[in-house]
Design a protein around this motif. Structure first.
Motif, short mmCIF file in Angstrom:
data_model
loop_
_atom_site.label_atom_id
_atom_site.label_comp_id
_atom_site.label_asym_id
_atom_site.label_seq_id
_atom_site.Cartn_x
_atom_site.Cartn_y
_atom_site.Cartn_z
N ASN A 185 1.12 -0.97 0.15
CA ASN A 185 -0.28 0.37 0.11
C ASN A 185 0.87 1.32 -0.12
OD1 ASN A 185 -2.18 -1.70 0.06
ND2 ASN A 185 -2.47 -1.23 2.29
N TRP A 186 1.98 1.37 0.82
CA TRP A 186 2.72 2.47 1.15
C TRP A 186 4.26 2.28 -0.15
CZ3 TRP A 186 3.23 6.25 3.28
CH2 TRP A 186 3.07 6.19 4.98
N ILE A 187 4.34 1.90 -1.19
CA ILE A 187 4.88 1.72 -2.89
C ILE A 187 3.87 2.26 -3.29
CG2 ILE A 187 5.18 0.39 -4.36
CD1 ILE A 187 6.54 -1.35 -2.14
N ALA A 188 2.40 1.96 -3.85
CA ALA A 188 1.37 1.86 -4.37
C ALA A 188 1.20 3.37 -4.25
CB ALA A 188 0.04 1.15 -4.74
N TRP A 189 0.95 4.30 -3.04
CA TRP A 189 1.31 5.58 -2.25
C TRP A 189 2.04 6.30 -3.00
CZ3 TRP A 189 3.27 9.36 0.26
CH2 TRP A 189 2.75 10.24 0.42
N PHE A 190 3.62 5.95 -2.92
CA PHE A 190 3.96 6.54 -3.38
C PHE A 190 4.57 7.12 -4.59
CE2 PHE A 190 6.15 6.62 0.35
CZ PHE A 190 6.38 7.73 1.32
#
Length: 257
Positions: free
Chosen positions: A41-46
């Motif tokens: 989720n964090w990777i997708a956010w960035f």
């Protein structure tokens, strides 16, 4: 002349960012699976909010001597000039020269997780980086000075009781060059950033940095805007000196008679 409220824009942006960060987030019985989901989720956010010139992945960072970092949860690296991104089974291997920033991702913010993030940062910053001259139509630019690789820890909540600022400031290691954290984010609490007054050119341990933080309602917007500023200050990564990597290949000379 009409005006627009930046505060309202930031509030809307924060709500949208939270939705992106938590999309697909469901409780898993297995903590490892839950951690993998949070990292994704964090990777997708960035990937959604950073400009296209930056690539974002979970990876191991390597150097021309064959040394490698620990597994890094989230690496921000150059997407335009990084021709040497290797794949080894499930892991991406990224040359140290291409790295802008590294982040450790945890569910909870606490002393142990901050220290763990510092160790991860040190494993990347201690790697060798080359910088080759750059050719242009009028000649050659000198090798670009190596930039400071940014580092941080990203969490959903904190184990500390609010206000958490005294604990975060206490455990940000600002005296060790390779272990310092530039960003500490607890989405449900605050985001902390070290002002870049000590990074005008290279890190200066003799200067006392200012640590700024925002409240919960702006935690993600504050993280993004300050990260973008620091990435802007770095500019472009140095040109990889491919001869350094090629030197590890066993080759021979053949003399033409």
């Amino acid at each position: 002349m009409s005006e627009i409220s930046l505060s309202d824009l930031y509030s809307n942006m924060q709500a949208e960012m939270l939705q992106t960060l938590h999309t697909g987030s469901v409780p898993f019985a297995h903590s490892g699976t839950k951690g993998d989901n949070t990292e994704a989720n964090w990777i997708a956010w960035f990937k959604k909010y950073l400009p296209a010139r930056y690539a974002v992945d979970k990876a191991i960072v390597i150097d021309s001597g064959g040394k490698c970092s620990q597994q890094i949860d989230l690496v921000i690296y150059d997407a335009q000039y990084s021709y040497m991104v290797f794949q080894q089974q499930e892991s991406k291997l990224i040359p140290a020269e291409s790295v802008y920033a590294v982040f450790e991702i945890k569910q909870n913010l606490n002393k142990d997780h901050m220290e763990y993030a510092q160790e991860k940062a040190e494993s990347v910053r201690s790697l060798i980086r080359s910088s080759a001259p750059i050719q242009h139509a009028g000649g050659q630019y000198k090798p670009k000075p190596l930039h400071e690789i940014l580092a941080g820890v990203l969490t959903t909540k904190s184990d500390w009781t609010a206000p958490i600022a005294p604990n975060v400031v206490k455990y940000i290691n600002i005296t060790s060059h390779n272990k310092r954290l530039d960003f500490v984010c607890s989405v449900s609490d605050n985001t902390f950033v070290i002002d870049n007054n000590i990074f005008v050119s290279q890190y200066d341990a003799s200067k006392t940095p200012t640590i700024r933080f925002c409240e919960q309602n702006d935690s993600l917007v504050f993280l993004l805007l300050n990260l973008l500023k620091r990435l802007q200050d770095i500019g472009t990564v140095p040109a990889i000196d491919y001869r350094e990597y090629a030197s590890k290949i066993d080759s021979k000379y053949y003399k033409v008679m």
